[in-house]
Enzyme design. Structure first.
Site, PDB file in Angstrom:
ATOM      1  N   ASN A   9       0.976  -0.914   0.101  1.00 13.07           N
ATOM      2  CA  ASN A   9       0.008  -0.039   0.019  1.00 13.07           C
ATOM      3  C   ASN A   9       1.018   1.169   0.233  1.00 13.07           C
ATOM      4  OD1 ASN A   9      -1.717   2.165   0.400  1.00 13.07           O
ATOM      5  ND2 ASN A   9      -2.352   1.513   2.537  1.00 13.07           N
ATOM      6  N   LYS A  11       0.019   4.288  -0.315  1.00 18.79           N
ATOM      7  CA  LYS A  11      -0.707   5.416   0.254  1.00 18.79           C
ATOM      8  C   LYS A  11      -0.510   6.532  -0.661  1.00 18.79           C
ATOM      9  CE  LYS A  11       0.435   3.388   5.047  1.00 18.79           C
ATOM     10  NZ  LYS A  11      -0.145   3.737   6.193  1.00 18.79           N
ATOM     11  N   HIS A  97      -9.659   0.873   4.557  1.00 18.04           N
ATOM     12  CA  HIS A  97      -8.306   1.061   5.267  1.00 18.04           C
ATOM     13  C   HIS A  97      -8.697   2.190   6.301  1.00 18.04           C
ATOM     14  CE1 HIS A  97      -4.432   2.421   6.319  1.00 18.04           C
ATOM     15  NE2 HIS A  97      -3.623   1.174   5.360  1.00 18.04           N
ATOM     16  N   GLU A  99      -7.110   4.602   7.391  1.00 19.19           N
ATOM     17  CA  GLU A  99      -7.076   5.891   7.429  1.00 19.19           C
ATOM     18  C   GLU A  99      -8.368   6.689   6.403  1.00 19.19           C
ATOM     19  OE1 GLU A  99      -3.288   5.330   5.270  1.00 19.19           O
ATOM     20  OE2 GLU A  99      -2.258   4.932   7.217  1.00 19.19           O
ATOM     21  N   GLU A 169      -5.356  -4.976  10.395  1.00 21.23           N
ATOM     22  CA  GLU A 169      -4.675  -3.953  10.663  1.00 21.23           C
ATOM     23  C   GLU A 169      -4.804  -3.490  12.082  1.00 21.23           C
ATOM     24  OE1 GLU A 169      -2.627  -2.906   6.756  1.00 21.23           O
ATOM     25  OE2 GLU A 169      -4.548  -1.705   6.999  1.00 21.23           O
ATOM     26  N   GLY A 175       2.165   2.132  10.700  1.00 26.88           N
ATOM     27  CA  GLY A 175       2.930   3.330  10.493  1.00 26.88           C
ATOM     28  C   GLY A 175       3.712   3.724  11.922  1.00 26.88           C
ATOM     29  N   SER A 215       3.106  -2.387  10.393  1.00 23.06           N
ATOM     30  CA  SER A 215       4.726  -2.367  10.534  1.00 23.06           C
ATOM     31  C   SER A 215       5.373  -3.527  10.162  1.00 23.06           C
ATOM     32  CB  SER A 215       4.920  -1.783  11.857  1.00 23.06           C
ATOM     33  OG  SER A 215       4.594  -0.345  12.142  1.00 23.06           O
TER      34      SER A 215
HETATM   35  C1  PEP Z   1      -0.843   0.140   5.861  1.00 22.33           C
HETATM   36  O1  PEP Z   1      -0.897   1.151   5.118  1.00 22.33           O
HETATM   37  O2  PEP Z   1      -1.710  -0.678   5.482  1.00 22.33           O
HETATM   38  C2  PEP Z   1       0.163  -0.288   6.752  1.00 22.33           C
HETATM   39  C3  PEP Z   1      -0.131  -1.506   7.414  1.00 22.33           C
HETATM   40  O3  PEP Z   1       1.408   0.580   6.751  1.00 22.33           O
HETATM   41  P1  PEP Z   1       2.421   0.264   7.640  1.00 22.33           P
HETATM   42  O4  PEP Z   1       3.157  -1.002   7.052  1.00 22.33           O
HETATM   43  O5  PEP Z   1       3.352   1.602   7.397  1.00 22.33           O
HETATM   44  O6  PEP Z   1       2.560   0.064   9.062  1.00 22.33           O
END
Ligand code: PEP
Length: 253
Positions: A9, A11, A97, A99, A169, A175, A215
Protein backbone atom coordinates in the site's frame (compact mmCIF):
# COMPACT_ATOMS: atom_id res chain seq x y z
CA UNK A 1 -5.37 -24.00 -0.59
CA UNK A 2 -5.96 -20.36 0.26
CA UNK A 3 -3.76 -17.74 -1.39
CA UNK A 4 -0.77 -16.27 0.43
CA UNK A 5 -0.56 -12.59 -0.45
CA UNK A 6 2.04 -9.85 -0.03
CA UNK A 7 0.16 -6.62 -0.66
CA UNK A 8 1.81 -3.20 -0.92
CA UNK A 9 0.00 0.00 0.00
CA UNK A 10 1.92 2.99 -1.28
CA UNK A 11 -0.68 5.34 0.29
CA UNK A 12 -0.35 8.96 -0.96
CA UNK A 13 3.35 8.72 -1.80
CA UNK A 14 5.57 8.99 -4.91
CA UNK A 15 5.89 11.45 -7.75
CA UNK A 16 5.61 10.01 -11.26
CA UNK A 17 9.40 9.65 -11.49
CA UNK A 18 9.56 7.86 -8.14
CA UNK A 19 6.64 5.60 -9.08
CA UNK A 20 8.33 4.67 -12.38
CA UNK A 21 11.56 3.86 -10.56
CA UNK A 22 9.87 1.73 -7.90
CA UNK A 23 7.77 -0.12 -10.48
CA UNK A 24 10.75 -0.85 -12.68
CA UNK A 25 12.66 -2.24 -9.68
CA UNK A 26 9.66 -4.43 -8.79
CA UNK A 27 9.35 -5.56 -12.42
CA UNK A 28 13.00 -6.65 -12.36
CA UNK A 29 12.97 -8.16 -8.85
CA UNK A 30 13.53 -11.87 -8.32
CA UNK A 31 10.38 -12.81 -6.52
CA UNK A 32 9.13 -16.19 -5.61
CA UNK A 33 5.46 -16.05 -6.63
CA UNK A 34 3.07 -18.69 -7.92
CA UNK A 35 -0.66 -18.95 -8.55
CA UNK A 36 -1.26 -19.39 -4.81
CA UNK A 37 1.50 -17.11 -3.58
CA UNK A 38 0.92 -13.70 -5.09
CA UNK A 39 1.74 -10.03 -4.74
CA UNK A 40 -0.68 -7.12 -5.07
CA UNK A 41 0.52 -3.53 -5.40
CA UNK A 42 -1.92 -0.77 -4.39
CA UNK A 43 -0.74 2.42 -6.05
CA UNK A 44 -2.23 5.93 -6.07
CA UNK A 45 -4.97 6.29 -8.73
CA UNK A 46 -2.89 8.38 -11.18
CA UNK A 47 -0.39 5.51 -11.50
CA UNK A 48 -2.81 2.59 -11.94
CA UNK A 49 -2.44 2.32 -15.71
CA UNK A 50 1.32 2.83 -15.53
CA UNK A 51 1.63 0.11 -12.86
CA UNK A 52 -0.42 -2.29 -14.94
CA UNK A 53 1.72 -1.60 -18.00
CA UNK A 54 4.97 -2.04 -16.11
CA UNK A 55 3.89 -5.19 -14.29
CA UNK A 56 1.88 -6.85 -17.05
CA UNK A 57 4.64 -9.39 -17.78
CA UNK A 58 5.14 -10.21 -14.12
CA UNK A 59 3.07 -13.35 -13.53
CA UNK A 60 1.15 -13.52 -10.25
CA UNK A 61 1.67 -9.82 -9.50
CA UNK A 62 -1.47 -7.70 -9.59
CA UNK A 63 -2.30 -4.02 -9.31
CA UNK A 64 -4.82 -2.64 -6.82
CA UNK A 65 -6.58 0.65 -6.30
CA UNK A 66 -6.49 2.08 -2.78
CA UNK A 67 -10.14 3.07 -2.76
CA UNK A 68 -13.29 3.22 -4.87
CA UNK A 69 -16.69 4.82 -4.57
CA UNK A 70 -19.89 2.98 -3.74
CA UNK A 71 -21.88 4.22 -6.75
CA UNK A 72 -21.64 3.07 -10.34
CA UNK A 73 -21.15 6.49 -12.00
CA UNK A 74 -22.46 10.02 -11.97
CA UNK A 75 -22.11 13.36 -10.21
CA UNK A 76 -19.57 12.41 -7.54
CA UNK A 77 -16.72 14.80 -8.27
CA UNK A 78 -13.31 13.48 -7.35
CA UNK A 79 -14.33 9.87 -6.86
CA UNK A 80 -13.20 6.75 -8.74
CA UNK A 81 -15.77 4.13 -9.70
CA UNK A 82 -15.23 0.38 -9.89
CA UNK A 83 -16.57 0.57 -13.43
CA UNK A 84 -13.54 2.75 -14.25
CA UNK A 85 -11.21 0.38 -12.40
CA UNK A 86 -12.66 -2.59 -14.26
CA UNK A 87 -12.31 -0.78 -17.59
CA UNK A 88 -8.55 -0.38 -17.05
CA UNK A 89 -8.13 -3.96 -15.82
CA UNK A 90 -7.59 -3.38 -12.08
CA UNK A 91 -7.86 -6.69 -10.24
CA UNK A 92 -8.03 -5.64 -6.56
CA UNK A 93 -9.20 -2.70 -4.48
CA UNK A 94 -8.47 -1.82 -0.84
CA UNK A 95 -11.70 -1.13 1.01
CA UNK A 96 -11.99 0.40 4.46
CA UNK A 97 -8.35 1.14 5.24
CA UNK A 98 -8.25 2.70 8.72
CA UNK A 99 -6.99 5.97 7.24
CA UNK A 100 -10.13 6.14 5.08
CA UNK A 101 -12.29 5.30 8.08
CA UNK A 102 -10.60 7.96 10.21
CA UNK A 103 -9.96 10.87 7.83
CA UNK A 104 -12.85 10.34 5.40
CA UNK A 105 -15.40 9.07 7.92
CA UNK A 106 -16.10 5.82 6.09
CA UNK A 107 -18.63 3.76 8.02
CA UNK A 108 -19.20 0.01 8.11
CA UNK A 109 -22.39 0.50 6.14
CA UNK A 110 -20.71 2.56 3.37
CA UNK A 111 -18.00 -0.09 3.22
CA UNK A 112 -20.63 -2.80 2.76
CA UNK A 113 -21.83 -0.88 -0.33
CA UNK A 114 -18.25 -0.60 -1.62
CA UNK A 115 -17.68 -4.33 -1.14
CA UNK A 116 -20.92 -5.04 -3.02
CA UNK A 117 -20.08 -2.90 -6.01
CA UNK A 118 -16.48 -4.19 -6.22
CA UNK A 119 -17.81 -7.76 -6.33
CA UNK A 120 -20.42 -6.80 -8.88
CA UNK A 121 -17.59 -5.65 -11.17
CA UNK A 122 -15.38 -8.67 -10.42
CA UNK A 123 -12.74 -6.69 -8.57
CA UNK A 124 -11.44 -8.42 -5.46
CA UNK A 125 -11.97 -6.32 -2.34
CA UNK A 126 -9.18 -6.36 0.25
CA UNK A 127 -11.37 -5.48 3.20
CA UNK A 128 -9.43 -3.84 6.05
CA UNK A 129 -10.46 -4.09 9.68
CA UNK A 130 -8.73 -3.49 13.00
CA UNK A 131 -8.98 -1.73 16.33
CA UNK A 132 -7.48 1.43 17.80
CA UNK A 133 -5.21 1.37 20.86
CA UNK A 134 -7.94 2.26 23.40
CA UNK A 135 -10.02 -0.70 22.23
CA UNK A 136 -7.03 -3.05 22.52
CA UNK A 137 -6.30 -1.66 26.01
CA UNK A 138 -9.90 -2.29 27.04
CA UNK A 139 -9.52 -5.83 25.65
CA UNK A 140 -12.60 -5.42 23.44
CA UNK A 141 -10.80 -5.90 20.11
CA UNK A 142 -12.65 -9.10 19.20
CA UNK A 143 -16.07 -7.52 19.65
CA UNK A 144 -14.94 -4.44 17.69
CA UNK A 145 -13.48 -6.35 14.74
CA UNK A 146 -16.40 -8.80 14.87
CA UNK A 147 -18.79 -5.87 14.40
CA UNK A 148 -16.78 -4.53 11.45
CA UNK A 149 -17.06 -7.94 9.75
CA UNK A 150 -20.72 -8.32 10.59
CA UNK A 151 -21.75 -4.88 9.36
CA UNK A 152 -19.65 -4.81 6.18
CA UNK A 153 -19.36 -8.44 5.06
CA UNK A 154 -21.89 -10.74 6.67
CA UNK A 155 -24.71 -9.81 4.31
CA UNK A 156 -22.74 -11.55 1.52
CA UNK A 157 -23.50 -15.05 0.31
CA UNK A 158 -20.81 -17.68 0.95
CA UNK A 159 -19.92 -17.58 -2.74
CA UNK A 160 -19.43 -13.81 -2.61
CA UNK A 161 -17.48 -13.91 0.65
CA UNK A 162 -15.03 -16.36 -0.86
CA UNK A 163 -14.03 -13.65 -3.35
CA UNK A 164 -13.01 -11.26 -0.54
CA UNK A 165 -9.57 -10.92 1.05
CA UNK A 166 -9.50 -9.66 4.65
CA UNK A 167 -6.66 -7.57 6.07
CA UNK A 168 -6.44 -7.27 9.86
CA UNK A 169 -4.60 -4.06 10.65
CA UNK A 170 -4.47 -2.95 14.28
CA UNK A 171 -4.43 0.85 14.04
CA UNK A 172 -1.87 1.10 16.85
CA UNK A 173 0.59 -0.81 14.65
CA UNK A 174 0.11 1.10 11.39
CA UNK A 175 3.03 3.37 10.52
CA UNK A 176 4.16 3.36 14.16
CA UNK A 177 6.98 0.83 13.94
CA UNK A 178 5.10 -1.07 16.67
CA UNK A 179 4.26 -4.45 15.15
CA UNK A 180 1.72 -6.75 16.79
CA UNK A 181 3.55 -9.79 18.12
CA UNK A 182 3.10 -12.90 16.03
CA UNK A 183 0.99 -14.31 18.90
CA UNK A 184 -1.29 -11.23 18.91
CA UNK A 185 -1.65 -11.45 15.13
CA UNK A 186 -2.39 -15.18 15.21
CA UNK A 187 -4.90 -14.74 18.03
CA UNK A 188 -6.92 -12.14 16.12
CA UNK A 189 -6.66 -14.00 12.79
CA UNK A 190 -7.92 -17.16 14.48
CA UNK A 191 -10.78 -15.14 15.98
CA UNK A 192 -11.67 -13.69 12.54
CA UNK A 193 -11.58 -17.16 11.01
CA UNK A 194 -13.79 -18.53 13.80
CA UNK A 195 -16.30 -15.70 13.25
CA UNK A 196 -16.33 -16.53 9.51
CA UNK A 197 -16.78 -20.22 10.34
CA UNK A 198 -19.66 -19.51 12.73
CA UNK A 199 -21.49 -17.63 9.99
CA UNK A 200 -20.45 -19.52 6.82
CA UNK A 201 -19.01 -22.87 7.96
CA UNK A 202 -15.41 -23.94 8.34
CA UNK A 203 -14.68 -24.87 4.74
CA UNK A 204 -15.61 -21.34 3.60
CA UNK A 205 -13.65 -19.80 6.50
CA UNK A 206 -10.61 -21.92 5.69
CA UNK A 207 -10.60 -20.73 2.08
CA UNK A 208 -10.33 -17.01 2.90
CA UNK A 209 -6.97 -15.24 2.95
CA UNK A 210 -6.49 -13.07 6.05
CA UNK A 211 -3.54 -10.68 5.81
CA UNK A 212 -1.83 -8.92 8.70
CA UNK A 213 -0.92 -5.23 8.40
CA UNK A 214 0.99 -2.96 10.76
CA UNK A 215 4.71 -2.22 10.47
CA UNK A 216 5.54 -5.39 8.54
CA UNK A 217 9.20 -5.32 7.43
CA UNK A 218 11.64 -7.67 5.77
CA UNK A 219 12.96 -8.54 9.22
CA UNK A 220 9.64 -9.56 10.85
CA UNK A 221 7.61 -10.83 7.87
CA UNK A 222 8.67 -14.49 8.02
CA UNK A 223 7.74 -14.87 11.68
CA UNK A 224 4.34 -13.23 11.21
CA UNK A 225 3.57 -15.13 8.00
CA UNK A 226 4.55 -18.44 9.62
CA UNK A 227 1.50 -18.22 11.90
CA UNK A 228 -1.14 -20.71 10.77
CA UNK A 229 -3.92 -18.15 10.24
CA UNK A 230 -1.75 -15.35 8.82
CA UNK A 231 -1.85 -15.57 5.03
CA UNK A 232 0.54 -12.75 4.23
CA UNK A 233 0.60 -9.03 4.84
CA UNK A 234 -0.61 -5.58 3.82
CA UNK A 235 2.46 -3.39 3.90
CA UNK A 236 2.66 0.41 3.93
CA UNK A 237 6.03 2.06 4.64
CA UNK A 238 8.23 -0.91 3.79
CA UNK A 239 6.55 -1.34 0.40
CA UNK A 240 8.13 1.92 -0.81
CA UNK A 241 11.50 0.22 -0.87
CA UNK A 242 11.75 -2.41 -3.61
CA UNK A 243 14.43 -4.52 -1.85
CA UNK A 244 12.50 -4.52 1.43
CA UNK A 245 9.23 -5.39 -0.27
CA UNK A 246 10.91 -8.14 -2.32
CA UNK A 247 12.13 -9.68 0.95
CA UNK A 248 8.55 -9.52 2.29
CA UNK A 249 7.15 -11.24 -0.81
CA UNK A 250 9.79 -13.94 -0.51
CA UNK A 251 8.86 -14.47 3.16
CA UNK A 252 5.36 -15.74 2.23
CA UNK A 253 4.57 -19.31 3.26
C1 PEP B 1 -0.87 0.11 5.83
O1 PEP B 1 -0.78 1.16 5.25
O2 PEP B 1 -1.83 -0.62 5.58
C2 PEP B 1 0.17 -0.28 6.79
C3 PEP B 1 0.04 -1.41 7.43
O3 PEP B 1 1.21 0.59 6.96
P1 PEP B 1 2.63 0.27 7.66
O4 PEP B 1 3.13 -1.01 7.06
O5 PEP B 1 3.49 1.44 7.32
O6 PEP B 1 2.39 0.13 9.12
Amino acid sequence: MRKQIAAANWKMNCTLTQAEELLSKLAAAEINVTENRISVIAVPAPYLILAQQQLVHKANVFVAAQNCYSKKSGAYTGETSVEMLQSIGTAYVLIGHSERREYFHETNSLLADKVNIALEYNITPIFCCGEALDIREANTQNEFVGRQLEESLFHLTAEQLQKVVIAYEPIWAIGTGKTASSEQAQEMHAYIRSALAAKYGSSVADSISILYGGSVKGSNAAELFAQPDVDGGLVGGASLNAEEFTAIINALK
